[in-house]
Structures are given as structure tokens and as C-alpha cells.
Design a protein around this motif. Sequence first.
Motif, short mmCIF file in Angstrom:
data_model
loop_
_atom_site.label_atom_id
_atom_site.label_comp_id
_atom_site.label_asym_id
_atom_site.label_seq_id
_atom_site.Cartn_x
_atom_site.Cartn_y
_atom_site.Cartn_z
N PHE A 368 0.84 -1.20 0.00
CA PHE A 368 0.00 0.00 0.00
C PHE A 368 0.87 1.25 0.00
O PHE A 368 0.59 2.22 -0.70
CB PHE A 368 -0.92 0.00 1.22
CG PHE A 368 -1.79 1.22 1.31
CD1 PHE A 368 -2.60 1.61 0.25
CD2 PHE A 368 -1.80 2.00 2.46
CE1 PHE A 368 -3.40 2.75 0.32
CE2 PHE A 368 -2.60 3.14 2.56
CZ PHE A 368 -3.40 3.51 1.49
N GLN A 372 0.85 4.11 -2.88
CA GLN A 372 0.66 5.53 -2.63
C GLN A 372 1.82 6.36 -3.20
O GLN A 372 1.60 7.41 -3.80
CB GLN A 372 0.56 5.79 -1.12
CG GLN A 372 -0.78 5.39 -0.51
CD GLN A 372 -0.85 5.73 0.96
OE1 GLN A 372 0.03 5.35 1.75
NE2 GLN A 372 -1.87 6.45 1.36
N ASP A 385 -8.21 8.09 2.64
CA ASP A 385 -9.27 7.08 2.76
C ASP A 385 -9.67 6.56 1.39
O ASP A 385 -9.92 5.35 1.22
CB ASP A 385 -10.49 7.69 3.45
CG ASP A 385 -10.25 7.93 4.93
OD1 ASP A 385 -9.27 7.36 5.46
OD2 ASP A 385 -11.03 8.69 5.54
N ALA A 388 -6.99 4.28 0.07
CA ALA A 388 -7.09 2.97 0.72
C ALA A 388 -8.21 2.14 0.10
O ALA A 388 -8.07 0.93 -0.10
CB ALA A 388 -7.33 3.13 2.22
N TYR A 391 -7.03 0.84 -3.26
CA TYR A 391 -6.11 -0.29 -3.08
C TYR A 391 -6.88 -1.55 -2.72
O TYR A 391 -6.59 -2.64 -3.21
CB TYR A 391 -5.09 0.06 -2.00
CG TYR A 391 -3.96 -0.93 -1.88
CD1 TYR A 391 -2.99 -1.04 -2.88
CD2 TYR A 391 -3.86 -1.78 -0.78
CE1 TYR A 391 -1.94 -1.95 -2.76
CE2 TYR A 391 -2.82 -2.69 -0.65
CZ TYR A 391 -1.87 -2.77 -1.65
OH TYR A 391 -0.85 -3.69 -1.54
#
Length: 616
Positions: A368, A372, A385, A388, A391
Motif C-alpha cells: 500500500f 501511494q 481514505d 485505501a 487499493y
Amino acid sequence: MAIKPPFTDMEIKKSPAGFYEGYSIPIALISKLTMVLLVIWALFWPTHANGILGSVNGRLLEGFNGFYIISVGFFALLLVVLAVLPQTGRRLMGTPGEAPEFSNFSWFSMMFGAGLGVGLMVFATAEPLGLWGSNPEVLAGNVEGNTAEGVEAAYRYTFLHYGFHAWAIYVVTGLSLAYYAYTRDMPLTIRSALTPLFGKYLNGFLGHLVDVLGVVATILGVSVTIGFGVSQLVDGVYAITGAEWMMDMTGDAPKPGTVGLVAALVVIMGMSIISAVSGVGRGVKYLSNLNLVLSLILLLTFVIFGSFLFAMTTYATALADYLMHFLSLSFGAYGPETEAAFAASLPAEAAPLASELYAGATNSWGSFAGFQSGLTGAAAALSPDVQAAVYAAGEKGRQFGWQAGWTTFYWAWWIAFSPFVGLFLARISKGRTVREFILGCVIAPALVCFAWMTILGGTAIDLELSGTAEGAIIGASNTAKLFVTLGQMLSGEFLSAITIMCVVLIMTFLVTSADSGILVMNTIMSGGEQETGVKHRIVWGVILTLVIGTLLIAGKTNGGADPMEALKSAMIIGALPFTMVMVLMCLSLIKALYRDGLRDKHASSVAAQGSEAAAE
């Protein structure tokens, strides 16, 4: 009502004279032609060969990843059932009352030798280290890679790849071959295992095709094994001599270069061919004993100087965790995630950027944090958020890519290697019951593999966790990880001695693997004969050398980072049809055991009636 006797009239036509005397000409020529065409393609058009093999491999994995996973789960479950059921478990592979050919100690020792090979030398450290940083639990965000919390998940999948499932693949093949050879006196060759389904049709082209698939799978499975071993041999020689001409020094860490790989391959295969010509091949058992002694010395080195307490704690917890997740690991197959499916599950803010986000979110080898850090422009401006959630939307794609790249690769490798190991296990197991064969050939060698993985790999992980290695082991190439780990544990002349011993061990493993693999190919082509001509071993030794060498070169063309890529792609492609053969072998074995059980009941009934009649 009597059941007709099983089909045993196997006729494999062999040449009565000439170069192919005692061999099936169709099997030999089709196998050789297939391999020669592969060599010519990889030699003269390496870039094209590498690209096409990679593309075909990718397409096949998209369509057949689940087939590979579920097939292996089926193999493991079938063996459990056959071992547990009294009527199948107690069935003898041999004539009634026949004693085992080898003692339990000798039998286990030979299985131990079969289990400890090039694969374990390369992956005893590389496998746990690699899975520590990337596994399905890491991809799902449940644990963080390369942390103490991630060790359990790393070993769950290490044990999956080198445990009961892996040995189940070998044993399904070995059990099928042994059962027909020793209970029905049929040739010890692949087509015999399909006679309950296809009968007399296996005496013709269908039988030739089945045996050719076994030969091709064996060639490609042995090629991948030797390819990894040669790469590790080059790393070992570099660790001893510092000879940079053997290495590719352009990356972050030195890796075996094309020149070094080809030079080492020629030396190893030359030794194997000389062994065949001189008759030294008869001394393979002495080399195997040497392998065992050197392996135990290496293991004791890690026990004394490594992290033995950490390893044993890991062994116990990892084995319990592996068994707890056995069924989900057996049948939990993933399919590819399309960009449309990915886009449909995105938050509204991210939906317009689906094509830009898709590759990063479904990257099986990233994290992750890495996802990013790779975002740019509007994607980077999304809230944490939403990032996330993006992902998380790509998890199915990540899991599929990981499973196809790790687990399915291993299953294809074991399947391609199964004619080799399965035939070996069948040869040494005459006089054993089905239950003995399954428990002895699945449980014992798997436990030995677990010990290697936890003692060697656990030491490497502990050195990284404690900060001693400072990322040196993680950063090394897979084939160099063993030598880097030794360098962190030992020093001085003792380190040099152990490194030299490891190089010798790798060489003997490679020579015996090549010799044995060539023998199995010749056994299949000669209709199950165990004694085959030297000249054919030479020819197949040369062909095997060319297959490995040209595919290693093809893997390095066009900037290829991994010389093994073309070999691995060819092996996965070649293993697919043999996987289908193995599924049919399982169905044949089920039918054979069931109908032989009915025959035994009928014979007992007739005998009982005869006794009653005599008594009257």
C-alpha cells in the motif's frame, strides 16, 4: 457375478534393431523433435521466443490458474481418503505376502535424498525471505511484510509450497505407476496408469502421446531445477573467488551473468555426460550418500551457529497454522480481475481515474505504501481514505497475480518433475501397502523439508529481524541468499570451508539430478525398461544442455532481468497438459482400486461357497 479381469495386455512396439533398438521410435522422435524445435527457436529468435513464451504463459494462467490450484488440492485430498479407507489403505503393491524390497531405514534415506535437492539448496533461505515480504496476508493488509508479525503467514505459504501438497503431486504419480507395475505386472511407464480408462487404445497413438507428454514435462521440470542450481553454483563460485566475469554487476546486487551461467551449465552437463559414458553413473548411490553427509553438515552448521531456538519455535507454530488452513490453501483459487470489474468497485471520486489506478492497485509485488508513493497528479490528490479504498478494490487482482506467480509456478514445477520423482518413489516402494506408501512418501519428506526451511530460512529471518544483516539478505538475489546468510553467521576460514562445501554439494546435486532425469526420460521411451543405452543418455544430455542454455539466453534478451523467465514460462506451459494426464491418472486409480476390491469380494465369496460345498 464375476467382474472381467483388468486390461493388462500392454504392447509398446519397440525397434528390433538399429540406433533405436529397444526404444519406441514414435515416442523418441516426437520428444526429440519437440525439444529440437524449441532449441532452434530460442537460439535464433531469442527475443521472439521469450516474448511469446511469456505471453502464452500469461494467457494460460488467466484461464487455468484455478485448474492448477484445485487439481493439486484434489490430489492431496484423494491421498488422504485412500490412506484412511481400510479397503484401499491395506492393499499391497506387489504379490500377496511380498515383503518390502528395502528396509524402513533405507527407504526413508532414499526419500530423504529425493527431497533434499537443488530446489531446497536454493529456496531454503530464499522462499521464507521472499514470502516474509509478500504473501496473501500482506496483500490483504492483515499483516505488514518483513516484520515479526509477518513470520507466521510467511511460513504458512512456505509450508504450502514445500509440504504435503507438493509431495502429494509426486505420490499421485508414483502410486499410479507402482500400483499397476507391481499388482498387474505392467510396464513402469506413464501410459500404464491410464489403462483402466482407455484400455487397448493406449497401445497406439494415444499411449505415445501420453508418454511424450511425460517426457516433455520431465525435460522442462529438470531444466528449471538445473537452471536454478547452475545460477546458485555461479553465486557460490563468485562468493569464493570474487570472479566478476561470471556476474552481472549492473544491478543493486550482483547476479549471475549469461557467460557465467552458460559456462557453469556446460561444466555440469559435461560431468553428467562423462558419468554416463564412463559408467560412473552406477555410483550415483555413493554421490547420494555424499549429498546426505554434506547436507547434514550444512544443517548442523545452522543448528550450532544459527537461530535454532527461533527456528524450532517457528516450526511448531507454522506447522499448526498450515494444518489449520489446509483446506482453504488447497482449494482457494483466484481468477484475474478485469479493469471493468475494478472500476465498478471504486469510490465515485476515483472512478474517472480507473485506468490510471488499475495497474498499481493490482500489482502483486507492491504494498500500500508503494502504491501511494507511485501516485501522481489527480490520483495523488485523492484523500488517504479514498486511496485505501482504491487499493482494497484491487485486492482480487493482487491475489490472483501472487498466486499465479508463486503457488501455481510451484505446482507446475512439481507436476513437471513428478514423472521423475514419482518413478523413483515407485521403484523403491515395491512390497509396501498403499497406506505405507502415502504416509511414508508424503509425511516424512515433507517434515524434512519443513526442518530445512525453518532452520536455514528462520536463521536468515532472525538475522534481519535483529538488525544484524541490515537488509543484506533480503537484497541479495534468490540464489545468493544462502551464501549471504552464511556470510552473516560465520567468518574466516570456516566460512570459506562451508562455502566451498556448499558449492560441492550443489554440483553433486546437479550431476545426480541431470543423470537421473535423463534416465527417467529413457525409461519412458523404452517402455519402462530400467537399463537403457549409454548413447541415448548422451544424446539426451546434449539436448537437455541446449534446452537449458538457449532458454537461459532467451530469458536475458531484450533487457530481461531474470534469465529463468523463459525456462519457467516453458515449464508452466509444458506442465499444463501433464496436469490433465494426472487428473485422469487419479480417476483411473480410483476405478482400479474400486474394481479390484469388487474382484476380491467376489473371489472370497466363491472361495466361501467352495468351502461350504466341500463340507457338505
